[in-house]
Design a protein around this motif. Structure first.
Motif, PDB file in Angstrom:
ATOM      1  N   GLY A   5       3.467  -8.369  -5.769  1.00 18.11           N
ATOM      2  CA  GLY A   5       2.667  -9.580  -5.939  1.00 18.11           C
ATOM      3  C   GLY A   5       2.745 -10.471  -4.721  1.00 18.11           C
ATOM      4  O   GLY A   5       2.867 -10.008  -3.585  1.00 18.11           O
ATOM      5  N   THR A   6       2.705 -11.780  -4.940  1.00 17.00           N
ATOM      6  CA  THR A   6       2.719 -12.767  -3.855  1.00 17.00           C
ATOM      7  C   THR A   6       4.103 -13.392  -3.763  1.00 17.00           C
ATOM      8  O   THR A   6       4.660 -13.842  -4.764  1.00 17.00           O
ATOM      9  N   LEU A 173       6.269   1.421   5.163  1.00 15.88           N
ATOM     10  CA  LEU A 173       5.946   0.460   6.214  1.00 15.88           C
ATOM     11  C   LEU A 173       5.886  -0.953   5.664  1.00 15.88           C
ATOM     12  O   LEU A 173       5.384  -1.185   4.563  1.00 15.88           O
ATOM     13  N   LEU A 174       6.404  -1.890   6.451  1.00 14.05           N
ATOM     14  CA  LEU A 174       6.210  -3.312   6.223  1.00 14.05           C
ATOM     15  C   LEU A 174       5.294  -3.765   7.358  1.00 14.05           C
ATOM     16  O   LEU A 174       5.726  -3.854   8.505  1.00 14.05           O
ATOM     17  N   ILE A 203       2.227   1.554   2.988  1.00 20.47           N
ATOM     18  CA  ILE A 203       2.637   0.152   3.070  1.00 20.47           C
ATOM     19  C   ILE A 203       3.396  -0.258   1.813  1.00 20.47           C
ATOM     20  O   ILE A 203       2.903  -0.103   0.697  1.00 20.47           O
ATOM     21  N   ALA A 204       4.598  -0.794   2.005  1.00 24.39           N
ATOM     22  CA  ALA A 204       5.400  -1.319   0.899  1.00 24.39           C
ATOM     23  C   ALA A 204       5.029  -2.766   0.613  1.00 24.39           C
ATOM     24  O   ALA A 204       4.923  -3.177  -0.542  1.00 24.39           O
ATOM     25  N   TYR A 205       4.867  -3.560   1.663  1.00 23.48           N
ATOM     26  CA  TYR A 205       4.350  -4.917   1.532  1.00 23.48           C
ATOM     27  C   TYR A 205       3.940  -5.437   2.893  1.00 23.48           C
ATOM     28  O   TYR A 205       4.071  -4.736   3.916  1.00 23.48           O
ATOM     29  N   ALA A 242      -5.007  -1.719  -1.358  1.00 24.27           N
ATOM     30  CA  ALA A 242      -4.487  -2.865  -2.103  1.00 24.27           C
ATOM     31  C   ALA A 242      -2.991  -2.978  -1.812  1.00 24.27           C
ATOM     32  O   ALA A 242      -2.202  -2.143  -2.273  1.00 24.27           O
ATOM     33  N   PRO A 243      -2.570  -3.984  -1.029  1.00 26.53           N
ATOM     34  CA  PRO A 243      -1.148  -4.059  -0.661  1.00 26.53           C
ATOM     35  C   PRO A 243      -0.285  -4.345  -1.887  1.00 26.53           C
ATOM     36  O   PRO A 243      -0.608  -5.234  -2.684  1.00 26.53           O
ATOM     37  N   PRO A 244       0.831  -3.611  -2.079  1.00 27.08           N
ATOM     38  CA  PRO A 244       1.706  -3.855  -3.233  1.00 27.08           C
ATOM     39  C   PRO A 244       2.288  -5.263  -3.263  1.00 27.08           C
ATOM     40  O   PRO A 244       2.575  -5.799  -4.325  1.00 27.08           O
ATOM     41  N   GLY A 245       2.469  -5.854  -2.091  1.00 26.72           N
ATOM     42  CA  GLY A 245       3.018  -7.210  -2.019  1.00 26.72           C
ATOM     43  C   GLY A 245       2.608  -7.881  -0.730  1.00 26.72           C
ATOM     44  O   GLY A 245       2.378  -7.210   0.288  1.00 26.72           O
TER      45      GLY A 245
END
Length: 425
Positions: A5-6, A173-174, A203-205, A242-245
């Motif tokens: 999330g955010t 990846l971050l 991508i992890a976040y 859609a980025p996970p975070g």
């Protein structure tokens, strides 16, 4: 990878505000600033509410020529366990160079420096990432960094370099979109091209942060509002996956909580504007037993990194092929950051020295590269002022002497400085 999330970077200065901030799904903490046995009450309360906490390391130096330090890896693993984190993160960077591998003095940058995008550097990075993965209890994600300097004779773009890293190690990846913008200004690299080349499903976040441009150079300060250009890169990324975070970073010059909330809202709007329908699930590639990187490869990488770092912090000649102006900008930025961090870990020094602190420290930094971390640096700086009589007279000198004697420990050097001070008196 679970949906985060955010989020926002948790810092002691804004701990109370973060606890009260609506819509914060998770937080990130600097791993080295967190003690597993004495977690701040604010973090404990956030965890009890179900807020995810992710430790973010800054000192491992996975891009360095040496193998990762087992004690640093153990400390990162301990923090992941204490915080109940689903993953840990670090940087694609080197932070120290020299030592036995290169038969030269070990130097510390005190900051993240870019690795060359060469096959030798990639081989070393991949092996270091595998070592870290095997030592950590949770998945690892690694972050692209901002850079003021460019290595000559690079063999890959950033996107190609990251793609091969993921393909060979399965690491997540971050992606820092502010760093992609920084590299656009400083190195002429197109963020859209980098995003098109890298495996976005890994991508992890995502990190989002502010900075400022000065004299044609973008400084990734984490102390200014997030500019529209960075939000545009975020929207481009969100249109691809859609980025996970997504997380807002702010490290100093903290605004009122309402301003941080407005920035979080702008980040949500930028992600919504991209609006990728789905994110492809990340399936880590099978990790086969890879051959050990030859010592000669590590040595070649180490010699190059030692030459660059020595030029930046010890005043040795700029290596061939590097932009001398940009190397000068980077050197001044490292010295300035070093002065800022020492002032944070030892706030008594600027309090005792007043306006003389910063020019005195920058003069000291020109003559004395950092070799033992910021706390050791603070002690060495005070010792230099005292032993050379540069602390001023009267009360400031006595207060600095007492501060140093209280913290230096029972060392032979301390005894020698005591004798020097006695002779001066």
């Amino acid at each position: 990878m679970e949906r985060l999330g955010t989020g926002i970077g948790w810092r002691p200065e804004i701990a109370d505000a973060v606890e009260r901030m609506p819509g914060v799904d998770w937080v990130e903490v600097v791993a080295e600033n967190t003690c597993p046995d004495h977690l701040p009450e604010s973090l404990r309360r956030l965890r009890e509410r179900g807020v995810t906490v992710v430790p973010h390391g800054v000192s491992l130096g996975l891009g360095g020529a040496d193998r990762p330090d087992e004690h640093r890896l153990a400390a990162l693993a301990e923090r992941a366990g204490a915080l109940g984190s689903p993953l840990v993160t670090e940087h694609i960077a080197f932070v120290r160079a020299g030592g036995p591998l290169t038969a030269s003095p070990l130097l510390e940058a005190g900051h993240l420096l870019p690795v060359p995008r060469t096959r030798d550097a990639l081989d070393v990075l991949c092996e270091n990432v595998r070592i870290a993965q095997d030592s950590l209890p949770v998945p690892l994600a690694v972050e692209n960094i901002a850079a003021l300097i460019r290595w000559p004779d690079e063999e890959m773009t950033e996107g190609q370099f990251l793609y091969d890293l993921v393909d060979r190690t399965g690491v997540r990846l971050l992606i820092d979109v502010a760093n992609l913008h920084t590299n656009r200004v400083n190195r002429g690299e197109d963020p859209a091209k980098a995003l098109a080349e890298l495996p976005v499903e890994a991508i992890a976040y995502v990190h989002v942060a502010g900075g400022l441009e000065r004299d044609g150079v973008w400084h990734d300060s984490h102390a200014h509002p997030v500019p529209a250009e960075v939000l545009e890169v975020l929207s481009d990324l969100a249109s691809r996956v859609a980025p996970p975070g997504v997380l807002l970073e702010r490290d100093e010059n903290f605004p009122e909580p309402a301003e941080l909330e407005r920035e979080l809202a702008a980040i949500r709007r930028a992600v919504a504007a991209g609006a990728a329908d789905t994110g492809r699930p990340f399936v880590p590639p099978a990790r086969s037993a890879a051959p050990e990187v030859p010592g000669t490869t590590r040595q070649r990488v180490g010699l190059g990194q030692a030459a660059v770092l020595s030029s930046l912090v010890a005043g040795t000649p700029v290596p061939e092929g590097f932009d001398r102006v940009r190397m000068g900008v980077q050197a001044r930025a490292l010295a300035s950051k070093r002065a800022d961090v020492v002032a944070k870990v030892a706030p008594e020094l600027p309090e005792i020295l007043g306006g003389a602190y910063r020019p005195a420290f920058l003069a000291y930094a020109q003559e004395r590269p950092m070799t033992g971390g910021y706390r050791r640096d603070a002690l060495d700086f005070a010792e230099r002022l005292l032993s050379e009589g540069r602390a001023g007279g009267g009360t400031p000198h006595r207060r600095l002497e007492k501060w140093w004697l209280d913290r230096a420990g029972a060392t032979p050097r301390k005894s020698a400085v005591r004798r020097a001070l006695a002779r001066r008196r």
